[in-house]
Motif scaffolding. Structure first.
Motif, PDB file in Angstrom:
ATOM      1  N   PRO A 119      46.153  35.578  49.750  1.00  0.00           N
ATOM      2  CA  PRO A 119      44.880  35.827  49.062  1.00  0.00           C
ATOM      3  C   PRO A 119      43.680  35.429  49.906  1.00  0.00           C
ATOM      4  N   ASP A 120      42.616  36.229  49.797  1.00  0.00           N
ATOM      5  CA  ASP A 120      41.328  35.939  50.433  1.00  0.00           C
ATOM      6  C   ASP A 120      41.404  35.881  51.959  1.00  0.00           C
ATOM      7  N   ARG A 121      42.479  36.443  52.524  1.00  0.00           N
ATOM      8  CA  ARG A 121      42.601  36.483  53.980  1.00  0.00           C
ATOM      9  C   ARG A 121      43.207  37.825  54.363  1.00  0.00           C
ATOM     10  N   ASN A 122      42.774  38.377  55.472  1.00  0.00           N
ATOM     11  CA  ASN A 122      43.250  39.688  55.899  1.00  0.00           C
ATOM     12  C   ASN A 122      44.551  39.587  56.690  1.00  0.00           C
ATOM     13  N   ILE A 123      45.532  38.950  56.093  1.00  0.00           N
ATOM     14  CA  ILE A 123      46.830  38.813  56.727  1.00  0.00           C
ATOM     15  C   ILE A 123      47.937  38.995  55.693  1.00  0.00           C
ATOM     16  N   PHE A 124      49.112  39.365  56.172  1.00  0.00           N
ATOM     17  CA  PHE A 124      50.284  39.415  55.309  1.00  0.00           C
ATOM     18  C   PHE A 124      51.496  38.950  56.100  1.00  0.00           C
ATOM     19  N   VAL A 125      52.568  38.627  55.375  1.00  0.00           N
ATOM     20  CA  VAL A 125      53.775  38.103  56.000  1.00  0.00           C
ATOM     21  C   VAL A 125      54.964  38.984  55.635  1.00  0.00           C
ATOM     22  N   SER A 126      55.971  38.966  56.511  1.00  0.00           N
ATOM     23  CA  SER A 126      57.171  39.762  56.283  1.00  0.00           C
ATOM     24  C   SER A 126      58.405  38.920  56.584  1.00  0.00           C
ATOM     25  N   GLY A 127      59.493  39.214  55.867  1.00  0.00           N
ATOM     26  CA  GLY A 127      60.773  38.561  56.100  1.00  0.00           C
ATOM     27  C   GLY A 127      61.852  39.608  56.280  1.00  0.00           C
ATOM     28  N   SER A 128      62.947  39.235  56.939  1.00  0.00           N
ATOM     29  CA  SER A 128      63.921  40.231  57.344  1.00  0.00           C
ATOM     30  C   SER A 128      65.335  39.653  57.373  1.00  0.00           C
ATOM     31  N   LEU A 129      66.309  40.574  57.454  1.00  0.00           N
ATOM     32  CA  LEU A 129      67.687  40.167  57.684  1.00  0.00           C
ATOM     33  C   LEU A 129      67.859  39.482  59.036  1.00  0.00           C
ATOM     34  N   ASP A 130      66.877  39.633  59.935  1.00  0.00           N
ATOM     35  CA  ASP A 130      66.969  38.968  61.237  1.00  0.00           C
ATOM     36  C   ASP A 130      66.604  37.485  61.157  1.00  0.00           C
ATOM     37  N   ARG A 131      66.328  36.984  59.921  1.00  0.00           N
ATOM     38  CA  ARG A 131      66.076  35.573  59.630  1.00  0.00           C
ATOM     39  C   ARG A 131      64.671  35.114  60.028  1.00  0.00           C
TER      40      ARG A 131
ATOM     41  N   VAL B 203      60.351  35.153  59.760  1.00  0.00           N
ATOM     42  CA  VAL B 203      59.150  35.394  58.964  1.00  0.00           C
ATOM     43  C   VAL B 203      58.001  35.623  59.928  1.00  0.00           C
ATOM     44  N   MET B 204      57.361  36.793  59.824  1.00  0.00           N
ATOM     45  CA  MET B 204      56.296  37.203  60.745  1.00  0.00           C
ATOM     46  C   MET B 204      54.945  37.257  60.026  1.00  0.00           C
ATOM     47  N   LEU B 205      53.891  36.982  60.765  1.00  0.00           N
ATOM     48  CA  LEU B 205      52.520  37.039  60.264  1.00  0.00           C
ATOM     49  C   LEU B 205      51.791  38.192  60.936  1.00  0.00           C
ATOM     50  N   TRP B 206      51.126  39.048  60.111  1.00  0.00           N
ATOM     51  CA  TRP B 206      50.451  40.238  60.613  1.00  0.00           C
ATOM     52  C   TRP B 206      48.980  40.227  60.185  1.00  0.00           C
ATOM     53  N   SER B 207      48.132  40.895  60.967  1.00  0.00           N
ATOM     54  CA  SER B 207      46.706  40.997  60.658  1.00  0.00           C
ATOM     55  C   SER B 207      46.393  42.369  60.069  1.00  0.00           C
ATOM     56  N   LEU B 208      45.663  42.385  58.964  1.00  0.00           N
ATOM     57  CA  LEU B 208      45.197  43.655  58.399  1.00  0.00           C
ATOM     58  C   LEU B 208      44.064  44.252  59.231  1.00  0.00           C
ATOM     59  N   ASP B 209      43.354  43.417  59.968  1.00  0.00           N
ATOM     60  CA  ASP B 209      42.273  43.918  60.830  1.00  0.00           C
ATOM     61  C   ASP B 209      42.829  44.718  61.997  1.00  0.00           C
ATOM     62  N   ASP B 210      44.021  44.330  62.475  1.00  0.00           N
ATOM     63  CA  ASP B 210      44.662  45.040  63.587  1.00  0.00           C
ATOM     64  C   ASP B 210      46.173  45.011  63.355  1.00  0.00           C
ATOM     65  N   PRO B 211      46.671  45.806  62.380  1.00  0.00           N
ATOM     66  CA  PRO B 211      48.081  45.709  62.000  1.00  0.00           C
ATOM     67  C   PRO B 211      49.067  46.069  63.094  1.00  0.00           C
TER      68      PRO B 211
END
Length: 325
Positions: free
Chosen positions: A285-297, A299-307
């Motif tokens: 919330p209130d930040r231009n970022i999102f996180v992802s999780g995977s079967l590869d174990r 957790v990654m952080l991504w920027s909405l400004d430059d996805p």
């Protein structure tokens, strides 16, 4: 993401939760919950380890592979309720405003229990459910079925059943039918996300499709193209402007995320960074970022400004990452 925008991380037996209440919760490898408030730690027992968590205003819940679920108050972390199921726990949803908790079992059965009277439970009959999500207005529990559809449990009716004399004598069966819906998933519905305004449900499925369901127009489904393999993780941003979905691209297998603008649903970016199926997504919330999780174990952080920029590796767990919120 949960309606209040708090961030939760779950990865196999390791679970971590952060909230606006200023507390941190994690499950250690000995099956205990370690709660930190203003730097002071308290240990809570959950035999078998925490495989899933849920929260609501004033409450936190955790469930494990041994079929036990415990609910604590926040702050203070006094145990409010304890439940025991016959099989392992796959997902939890605290149904705030109704005094209920939904427990998704590894047998794909959904049960609903009373927090006030923990011995009272409902068995939701039918379909076999892979996931659950509370509606934006808190009136319904949306369930994703193995038949590729979504069915809704009316929570006022469920609460009334649990207050009745029949529930005091033993488990109550509640029939929630899965009507055939043209355009539903071919195969199981793996994940559900509810838009912040409550107008849309987004679902992913074994068929690789991403579908948008209109809550005010039952049966109206928009099929969004994009993923070539099985799709799994899905999330709306807290402001309702973004929708992210995760999948696995075949040949060679690698994780894929598609980021879309809402409400037009056009693809903003198609990005890769995980080695395997992307199982979970969440926006901060209130930040231009999102996180992802995977079967590869990972957790990654991504920027909405430059996805399309390389993501930041937040953590690599010893087990598969199954959920983020």
């Amino acid at each position: 993401p949960k309606p209040d925008g708090d961030a939760w991380f779950r990865a196999g037996s390791l679970t971590r939760a952060r909230s606006r209440y200023g507390f941190d919760v994690r499950a250690d490898r000995e099956g205990r919950l370690v709660v930190s408030i203003a730097g002071e730690e308290t240990t809570l027992d959950l035999p078998g380890g925490a495989s899933c968590m849920a929260k609501a205003p004033g409450l936190v819940a955790a469930g494990g592979g041994r079929g036990e679920v415990r609910v604590w108050s926040v702050p203070g972390f006094e145990e409010e309720a304890r439940f025991q199921s016959a099989t392992g726990i796959e997902w939890l949803e605290l149904l705030h405003g109704h005094g209920l908790i939904a427990i998704g079992l590894t047998s794909k059965e959904t049960t609903i229990w009373s927090l006030e009277h923990p011995s009272r439970q409902i068995s939701v009959a039918g379909a076999g459910d892979h996931c659950g999500a509370l509606s934006a207005d808190g009136s319904k529990l949306n369930l994703g079925t193995r038949g590729g559809a979504v069915r809704a449990v009316p929570l006022v009716e469920a609460a009334e059943l649990l207050r009745g004399e029949e529930a005091a004598r033993g488990p109550v069966r509640m029939d929630v039918f899965e009507a055939p819906v043209p355009g539903a998933h071919f195969g199981a519905t793996w994940s559900i996300a509810v838009s912040p305004d409550g107008r849309h449900l987004a679902t992913t499925g074994h068929d690789g499709a991403l579908k948008i369901w209109r809550t005010d127009r039952p049966g109206e489904i928009l099929d969004l193209e994009g993923h070539d393999g099985v799709s799994w993780g899905v999330a709306f941003s807290p402001d309702g402007r973004w929708l992210a979905s995760g999948a696995a691209r075949p040949d060679p297998e690698r994780g894929e995320i598609i980021l879309r603008r809402v409400p037009g649903w056009e693809i903003e970016a198609r990005i890769e960074g995980h080695d395997l199926l992307v199982t979970a997504l969440a926006f901060l919330p209130d930040r231009n970022i999102f996180v992802s999780g995977s079967l590869d174990r990972k957790v990654m952080l991504w920027s909405l400004d430059d996805p399309e920029a390389p993501p930041r590796l937040l953590h690599q767990f010893e087990q598969t990452v199954t959920s983020l919120a």
